[in-house]
Design a protein around this motif. Structure first.
Motif, PDB file in Angstrom:
ATOM      1  N   VAL A  94       0.691  -0.976   0.205  1.00  0.00           N
ATOM      2  CA  VAL A  94      -0.379  -0.094   0.187  1.00  0.00           C
ATOM      3  C   VAL A  94       0.808   1.516  -0.288  1.00  0.00           C
ATOM      4  CG1 VAL A  94      -1.895   1.922   1.369  1.00  0.00           C
ATOM      5  CG2 VAL A  94      -1.980  -1.215   1.436  1.00  0.00           C
ATOM      6  N   PHE A  95       0.634   2.010  -0.946  1.00  0.00           N
ATOM      7  CA  PHE A  95       1.212   3.370  -0.869  1.00  0.00           C
ATOM      8  C   PHE A  95       0.914   4.533  -0.666  1.00  0.00           C
ATOM      9  CE2 PHE A  95       3.329   0.182  -4.160  1.00  0.00           C
ATOM     10  CZ  PHE A  95       4.121  -0.110  -4.045  1.00  0.00           C
ATOM     11  N   GLN A  96       1.673   6.105  -0.763  1.00  0.00           N
ATOM     12  CA  GLN A  96       0.375   6.982  -0.158  1.00  0.00           C
ATOM     13  C   GLN A  96      -0.235   7.301  -1.187  1.00  0.00           C
ATOM     14  OE1 GLN A  96       3.139   9.948   0.022  1.00  0.00           O
ATOM     15  NE2 GLN A  96       2.461  11.850  -0.213  1.00  0.00           N
ATOM     16  N   ASP A 172       3.596   1.988   2.358  1.00  0.00           N
ATOM     17  CA  ASP A 172       4.232   3.464   3.067  1.00  0.00           C
ATOM     18  C   ASP A 172       3.344   4.952   2.955  1.00  0.00           C
ATOM     19  OD1 ASP A 172       6.519   5.300   2.672  1.00  0.00           O
ATOM     20  OD2 ASP A 172       7.409   4.034   0.272  1.00  0.00           O
ATOM     21  N   GLU A 173       4.376   5.832   3.953  1.00  0.00           N
ATOM     22  CA  GLU A 173       3.092   6.550   4.039  1.00  0.00           C
ATOM     23  C   GLU A 173       1.483   6.256   3.305  1.00  0.00           C
ATOM     24  OE1 GLU A 173       4.385   9.106   5.864  1.00  0.00           O
ATOM     25  OE2 GLU A 173       6.496   9.662   5.148  1.00  0.00           O
ATOM     26  N   PRO A 174       0.996   5.181   4.183  1.00  0.00           N
ATOM     27  CA  PRO A 174      -0.474   5.088   3.700  1.00  0.00           C
ATOM     28  C   PRO A 174      -1.686   6.625   3.942  1.00  0.00           C
ATOM     29  CG  PRO A 174       0.159   3.715   5.634  1.00  0.00           C
ATOM     30  CD  PRO A 174       1.290   4.321   5.531  1.00  0.00           C
ATOM     31  N   GLU A 185      -9.348   6.644   9.676  1.00  0.00           N
ATOM     32  CA  GLU A 185     -10.532   5.734   9.554  1.00  0.00           C
ATOM     33  C   GLU A 185      -9.301   4.148   8.934  1.00  0.00           C
ATOM     34  OE1 GLU A 185     -13.055   7.124   7.418  1.00  0.00           O
ATOM     35  OE2 GLU A 185     -14.631   8.519   9.004  1.00  0.00           O
ATOM     36  N   ILE A 186      -8.201   4.922   8.317  1.00  0.00           N
ATOM     37  CA  ILE A 186      -7.487   3.488   7.104  1.00  0.00           C
ATOM     38  C   ILE A 186      -6.884   3.076   8.287  1.00  0.00           C
ATOM     39  CG2 ILE A 186      -5.587   3.656   5.861  1.00  0.00           C
ATOM     40  CD1 ILE A 186      -8.274   3.922   4.547  1.00  0.00           C
ATOM     41  N   MET A 187      -5.961   3.719   9.056  1.00  0.00           N
ATOM     42  CA  MET A 187      -5.138   3.175  10.304  1.00  0.00           C
ATOM     43  C   MET A 187      -5.782   2.594  11.510  1.00  0.00           C
ATOM     44  SD  MET A 187      -2.304   3.804   9.549  1.00  0.00           S
ATOM     45  CE  MET A 187      -1.494   2.803  10.787  1.00  0.00           C
ATOM     46  N   ALA A 188      -7.108   2.404  11.898  1.00  0.00           N
ATOM     47  CA  ALA A 188      -8.306   1.770  12.287  1.00  0.00           C
ATOM     48  C   ALA A 188      -8.040   0.655  12.069  1.00  0.00           C
ATOM     49  CB  ALA A 188      -9.286   2.603  12.492  1.00  0.00           C
ATOM     50  N   LEU A 189      -8.575   0.784  10.034  1.00  0.00           N
ATOM     51  CA  LEU A 189      -8.506  -0.685   9.115  1.00  0.00           C
ATOM     52  C   LEU A 189      -7.496  -1.507   9.679  1.00  0.00           C
ATOM     53  CD1 LEU A 189     -10.439  -2.408   7.121  1.00  0.00           C
ATOM     54  CD2 LEU A 189      -9.670   0.009   5.769  1.00  0.00           C
ATOM     55  N   ILE A 190      -6.395  -0.783   9.019  1.00  0.00           N
ATOM     56  CA  ILE A 190      -4.644  -1.539   8.742  1.00  0.00           C
ATOM     57  C   ILE A 190      -4.496  -2.361  10.108  1.00  0.00           C
ATOM     58  CG2 ILE A 190      -2.619  -1.487   8.654  1.00  0.00           C
ATOM     59  CD1 ILE A 190      -2.874   0.969   6.589  1.00  0.00           C
ATOM     60  N   ARG A 191      -4.697  -1.647  10.962  1.00  0.00           N
ATOM     61  CA  ARG A 191      -4.795  -2.091  12.811  1.00  0.00           C
ATOM     62  C   ARG A 191      -5.615  -3.600  13.072  1.00  0.00           C
ATOM     63  NH1 ARG A 191      -4.132   1.644  18.196  1.00  0.00           N
ATOM     64  NH2 ARG A 191      -6.965   1.716  17.730  1.00  0.00           N
ATOM     65  N   GLN A 192      -7.158  -3.310  12.265  1.00  0.00           N
ATOM     66  CA  GLN A 192      -8.094  -4.768  12.834  1.00  0.00           C
ATOM     67  C   GLN A 192      -7.269  -5.522  11.815  1.00  0.00           C
ATOM     68  OE1 GLN A 192     -11.589  -3.950  10.925  1.00  0.00           O
ATOM     69  NE2 GLN A 192     -12.951  -5.152  11.914  1.00  0.00           N
ATOM     70  N   LEU A 193      -6.449  -5.173  10.419  1.00  0.00           N
ATOM     71  CA  LEU A 193      -6.522  -5.887   9.682  1.00  0.00           C
ATOM     72  C   LEU A 193      -5.148  -7.157  10.149  1.00  0.00           C
ATOM     73  CD1 LEU A 193      -6.909  -4.978   6.360  1.00  0.00           C
ATOM     74  CD2 LEU A 193      -8.490  -6.850   6.390  1.00  0.00           C
ATOM     75  N   ASN A 194      -4.907  -6.293  10.961  1.00  0.00           N
ATOM     76  CA  ASN A 194      -2.858  -7.123  11.658  1.00  0.00           C
ATOM     77  C   ASN A 194      -3.447  -7.858  12.954  1.00  0.00           C
ATOM     78  OD1 ASN A 194      -1.678  -5.958  14.475  1.00  0.00           O
ATOM     79  ND2 ASN A 194      -0.313  -7.157  12.869  1.00  0.00           N
ATOM     80  N   GLU A 195      -4.790  -7.021  13.491  1.00  0.00           N
ATOM     81  CA  GLU A 195      -5.363  -8.119  14.967  1.00  0.00           C
ATOM     82  C   GLU A 195      -6.364  -9.316  14.274  1.00  0.00           C
ATOM     83  OE1 GLU A 195      -7.462  -4.913  17.396  1.00  0.00           O
ATOM     84  OE2 GLU A 195      -4.753  -4.414  17.481  1.00  0.00           O
TER      85      GLU A 195
END
Length: 248
Positions: A94-96, A172-174, A185-195
């Motif tokens: 995932v890129f900027q 990279d700087e998502p 919102e995007i970071m919460a989504l990425i963290r959810q995918l991680n968890e």
């Protein structure tokens, strides 16, 4: 951190560009272990080596010296084609910039990695729809990027990155092209995918509030790791999991 072997191990990694008087050493003996299910943010000023190490981790470049082991495979001994196969099988990116094809639908963009794998059309369609639903875009499959907000475009990019079921997501700087609300919102989504899915996440960012979503923050300076922190978990109310899957 764990008794298990690391998913990724860097030992004494160096990277030099150019030769002779023009040589520039971008990395200077980097040691780093990343375990399955980890979430690591990489920070540092411009020229610190953070982007260089991400390119190496994602098998987009090779080190000048040292050892990179992924799943206990010595990556630096592989041919270009072998590295490409390893990258396609285990890594999502995932890129900027969202890097979506402008004249194709969200579903068609998400299907691209599966086309490269030679997957059959029916299977591609099903997997792409499932990935879009997972990032909160059910019902948006047939919209083009021009018909989507910036946050929705990044969700499509994330769906494209996870549709192949990767072990590692490199970001990279998502959130670099998003406003504060969409960023969380995007970071919460990425963290959810991680968890929830156990995807190992490696992320470059220059923003401390974005790095706070990670479990570890590795700081680079002058081509070397300066220090490592354990951040305080982000507490932005817009960043909870329910908000993350609604779409924006």
């Amino acid at each position: 951190m764990s008794d298990a072997a690391p998913l990724i191990r860097l030992r004494g990694i160096t990277k030099t560009y150019g030769q002779g008087a023009a040589a520039f050493q971008a990395l200077r003996g980097v040691d780093l272990d990343v375990y399955a299910g980890d979430f690591v943010a990489i920070m540092g000023p411009s020229g610190s080596g953070k982007s260089t190490v991400m390119n190496l981790l994602g098998l987009l470049d090779t080190p000048t010296g040292g050892e990179y082991r992924f799943l206990d495979v010595a990556v630096q001994t592989l041919s270009r084609d072998q590295r490409a196969r390893l990258r396609r099988r285990y890594f999502g990116f995932v890129f900027q910039g969202f890097h979506l094809l402008a004249r194709t639908t969200a579903q068609e963009n998400v299907e691209l990695p599966l086309i490269y794998r030679g997957q059959r059309a029916r299977e591609r369609h099903r997997a792409a729809r499932q990935a879009l639903a997972e990032v909160g875009l059910a019902g948006w499959e047939h919209h083009t990027p021009a018909e989507l907000s910036g946050g929705q475009q990044q969700r499509v990019a994330i769906a494209r990155a996870i549709v192949t079921q990767p072990r590692v997501l490199l970001a990279d700087e998502p959130t670099g092209n998003l406003d504060s609300r969409r960023s969380h919102e995007i970071m919460a989504l990425i963290r959810q995918l991680n968890e929830a899915r156990g995807i190992t996440v490696l992320m470059v960012t220059h923003e401390a509030d974005i790095a706070a979503y990670a479990r570890r923050v590795v700081h680079f300076r002058d081509g070397a790791i300066e220090r490592e922190d354990v951040p305080v978990i982000a507490a932005d109310p817009s960043a909870d999991a329910a908000s993350a899957v609604k779409g924006s």
